[in-house]
Design an enzyme around this catalytic site. Structure first.
Site, mmCIF file in Angstrom:
data_model
loop_
_atom_site.group_PDB
_atom_site.id
_atom_site.type_symbol
_atom_site.label_atom_id
_atom_site.label_comp_id
_atom_site.label_asym_id
_atom_site.label_seq_id
_atom_site.Cartn_x
_atom_site.Cartn_y
_atom_site.Cartn_z
ATOM 1 N N ASP A 60 42.195 29.705 -44.075
ATOM 2 C CA ASP A 60 40.807 30.137 -43.914
ATOM 3 C C ASP A 60 39.963 29.113 -43.162
ATOM 4 O O ASP A 60 39.165 28.376 -43.743
ATOM 5 C CB ASP A 60 40.173 30.458 -45.267
ATOM 6 C CG ASP A 60 38.818 31.153 -45.117
ATOM 7 O OD1 ASP A 60 38.419 31.467 -43.972
ATOM 8 O OD2 ASP A 60 38.167 31.381 -46.139
ATOM 9 N N ASN B 111 41.951 28.237 -50.778
ATOM 10 C CA ASN B 111 42.313 28.027 -49.379
ATOM 11 C C ASN B 111 43.508 27.089 -49.213
ATOM 12 O O ASN B 111 43.787 26.642 -48.108
ATOM 13 C CB ASN B 111 41.113 27.488 -48.607
ATOM 14 C CG ASN B 111 40.026 28.520 -48.463
ATOM 15 O OD1 ASN B 111 40.263 29.716 -48.584
ATOM 16 N ND2 ASN B 111 38.811 28.073 -48.220
ATOM 17 N N ASP C 273 35.479 23.915 -46.001
ATOM 18 C CA ASP C 273 35.543 24.826 -47.148
ATOM 19 C C ASP C 273 36.874 24.681 -47.887
ATOM 20 O O ASP C 273 37.508 25.670 -48.245
ATOM 21 C CB ASP C 273 35.327 26.268 -46.708
ATOM 22 C CG ASP C 273 35.020 27.208 -47.873
ATOM 23 O OD1 ASP C 273 34.515 26.719 -48.914
ATOM 24 O OD2 ASP C 273 35.276 28.412 -47.764
ATOM 25 N N LYS D 188 39.084 24.371 -50.914
ATOM 26 C CA LYS D 188 39.013 24.758 -52.325
ATOM 27 C C LYS D 188 40.364 25.350 -52.690
ATOM 28 O O LYS D 188 41.183 25.624 -51.806
ATOM 29 C CB LYS D 188 37.889 25.763 -52.555
ATOM 30 C CG LYS D 188 38.010 27.030 -51.725
ATOM 31 C CD LYS D 188 36.789 27.907 -51.905
ATOM 32 C CE LYS D 188 36.872 29.121 -50.998
ATOM 33 N NZ LYS D 188 35.683 29.948 -51.106
ATOM 34 N N THR E 246 31.730 26.362 -50.117
ATOM 35 C CA THR E 246 31.518 26.721 -51.507
ATOM 36 C C THR E 246 30.779 25.589 -52.215
ATOM 37 O O THR E 246 31.211 24.443 -52.190
ATOM 38 C CB THR E 246 32.869 26.996 -52.190
ATOM 39 O OG1 THR E 246 33.563 27.997 -51.432
ATOM 40 C CG2 THR E 246 32.687 27.471 -53.611
#
Length: 80
Positions: free
Chosen positions: A30, A15, A10, A12, A49
């Site tokens: 995260d 994060n 994840d 992005k 995401t």
């Protein structure tokens, strides 16, 4: 992270944390969707995401490995 067998899944902008500007230090946050990956194994399941996820995570039937993080990082850098 990858040398320790961890796939974040994840990555992005939200994060990625800049903790210092001189010298520049960046940390990944995260790890809620992270998973351990044994050598030679493949992960299954869609997570993360949608706009940052690699195609093999969304559409691949053979699983995926740490390279999905490289895709997500590339999308993030392109966006920046």
């Amino acid at each position: 992270m990858h040398t320790l067998g961890v796939v974040h899944r994840d990555i992005k902008p939200e994060n990625i944390l800049v903790t210092s500007m001189d010298p520049v230090r960046v940390k990944v946050a995260d790890f809620g969707l992270a998973s351990y990956l044994r050598h030679g194994a493949m992960l299954q399941g869609q997570c993360g995401t949608t706009g940052y996820g690699a195609p093999e995570m969304r559409f691949g039937r053979d699983g995926y490995d740490y390279k999905v993080d490289c895709w997500s990082l590339g999308v993030t850098l392109f966006e920046m």
